[in-house]
Design a protein around this motif. Structure first.
Motif, PDB file in Angstrom:
ATOM      1  N   GLU A  27       0.799  -1.229   0.000  1.00  0.00           N
ATOM      2  CA  GLU A  27       0.000   0.000   0.000  1.00  0.00           C
ATOM      3  C   GLU A  27       0.832   1.279   0.000  1.00  0.00           C
ATOM      4  O   GLU A  27       0.282   2.356  -0.190  1.00  0.00           O
ATOM      5  N   LYS A  29       2.716   2.891  -1.930  1.00  0.00           N
ATOM      6  CA  LYS A  29       2.632   3.804  -3.086  1.00  0.00           C
ATOM      7  C   LYS A  29       1.369   4.662  -3.050  1.00  0.00           C
ATOM      8  O   LYS A  29       1.301   5.700  -3.678  1.00  0.00           O
ATOM      9  N   TYR A  30       0.349   4.231  -2.283  1.00  0.00           N
ATOM     10  CA  TYR A  30      -0.892   4.993  -2.159  1.00  0.00           C
ATOM     11  C   TYR A  30      -0.859   5.937  -0.965  1.00  0.00           C
ATOM     12  O   TYR A  30      -1.845   6.598  -0.676  1.00  0.00           O
ATOM     13  N   LYS A  31       0.268   5.985  -0.269  1.00  0.00           N
ATOM     14  CA  LYS A  31       0.476   6.863   0.881  1.00  0.00           C
ATOM     15  C   LYS A  31      -0.656   6.721   1.912  1.00  0.00           C
ATOM     16  O   LYS A  31      -1.418   7.641   2.144  1.00  0.00           O
ATOM     17  N   PRO A  32      -0.743   5.552   2.537  1.00  0.00           N
ATOM     18  CA  PRO A  32      -1.823   5.309   3.493  1.00  0.00           C
ATOM     19  C   PRO A  32      -1.651   6.113   4.788  1.00  0.00           C
ATOM     20  O   PRO A  32      -0.548   6.521   5.135  1.00  0.00           O
ATOM     21  N   ASN A  61      -5.421   3.108   7.074  1.00  0.00           N
ATOM     22  CA  ASN A  61      -6.566   3.873   6.566  1.00  0.00           C
ATOM     23  C   ASN A  61      -7.837   3.632   7.390  1.00  0.00           C
ATOM     24  O   ASN A  61      -8.873   3.240   6.841  1.00  0.00           O
ATOM     25  N   ARG A  71      -5.415  12.692   5.626  1.00  0.00           N
ATOM     26  CA  ARG A  71      -5.286  12.345   4.208  1.00  0.00           C
ATOM     27  C   ARG A  71      -5.580  13.571   3.336  1.00  0.00           C
ATOM     28  O   ARG A  71      -4.861  13.850   2.375  1.00  0.00           O
ATOM     29  N   GLN A  75      -2.953  15.349   0.758  1.00  0.00           N
ATOM     30  CA  GLN A  75      -3.244  15.501  -0.670  1.00  0.00           C
ATOM     31  C   GLN A  75      -3.092  16.951  -1.104  1.00  0.00           C
ATOM     32  O   GLN A  75      -2.567  17.238  -2.180  1.00  0.00           O
ATOM     33  N   GLU A  78       0.569  17.639  -1.445  1.00  0.00           N
ATOM     34  CA  GLU A  78       1.106  17.049  -2.670  1.00  0.00           C
ATOM     35  C   GLU A  78       0.782  17.916  -3.882  1.00  0.00           C
ATOM     36  O   GLU A  78       1.614  18.109  -4.757  1.00  0.00           O
TER      37      GLU A  78
END
Length: 129
Positions: A27, A29-32, A61, A71, A75, A78
């Motif tokens: 997980e 890569k999905y930055k949990p 999560n 989260r 985002q 980012e």
């Protein structure tokens, strides 16, 4: 990292390393958002270290409001980083003279980041005017 941008390092032991660790690897890569319960916190060489114990719990999560807020914050960070954060844009800004801006037509001025060297000569207190 946490919301204050402090890097966080976690060491997983036992079943957490085997089970949840492999889930995290898939997980990452999905930055949990990860919630750690009953972990040991220590400072080593200036870094915060978090280690699992026998009673530790790791949630990936979780469906709680604070995790959703974290989260959303990440985002937005980012997106800002992709566009170029203001601090980066200011570091890369070219130096120009204030007169270059003052003598241009307002219609020809485009948004740009600039640095100026200035000297304050007078400060007006709006309450004394």
């Amino acid at each position: 990292m946490d919301i204050s941008r402090m890097p966080m390092r976690t060491t997983l032991f036992g079943d957490l390393a085997t089970n949840e660790g492999s889930i995290l690897e898939a997980e990452i890569k999905y930055k949990p958002v990860i919630v750690l319960l009953d972990f040991k916190i220590s400072i080593y060489q200036g870094d915060t270290n978090i280690s699992s114990q026998i009673i530790s719990t790791l949630c990936i999560n979780p469906k709680i409001e604070l995790a959703s807020e974290l989260r959303e914050w990440f985002q937005l960070e980012e997106v800002a980083k992709a566009k170029g954060s203001p601090s980066t844009l200011f570091k890369n800004a070219k130096e120009i003279h204030i007169s270059d801006i003052m003598h241009k037509s307002q219609n020809s001025i485009q948004a740009q980041y600039c640095t100026f060297k200035a000297k304050i000569t007078t400060i007006l207190n709006r309450l004394e005017l």
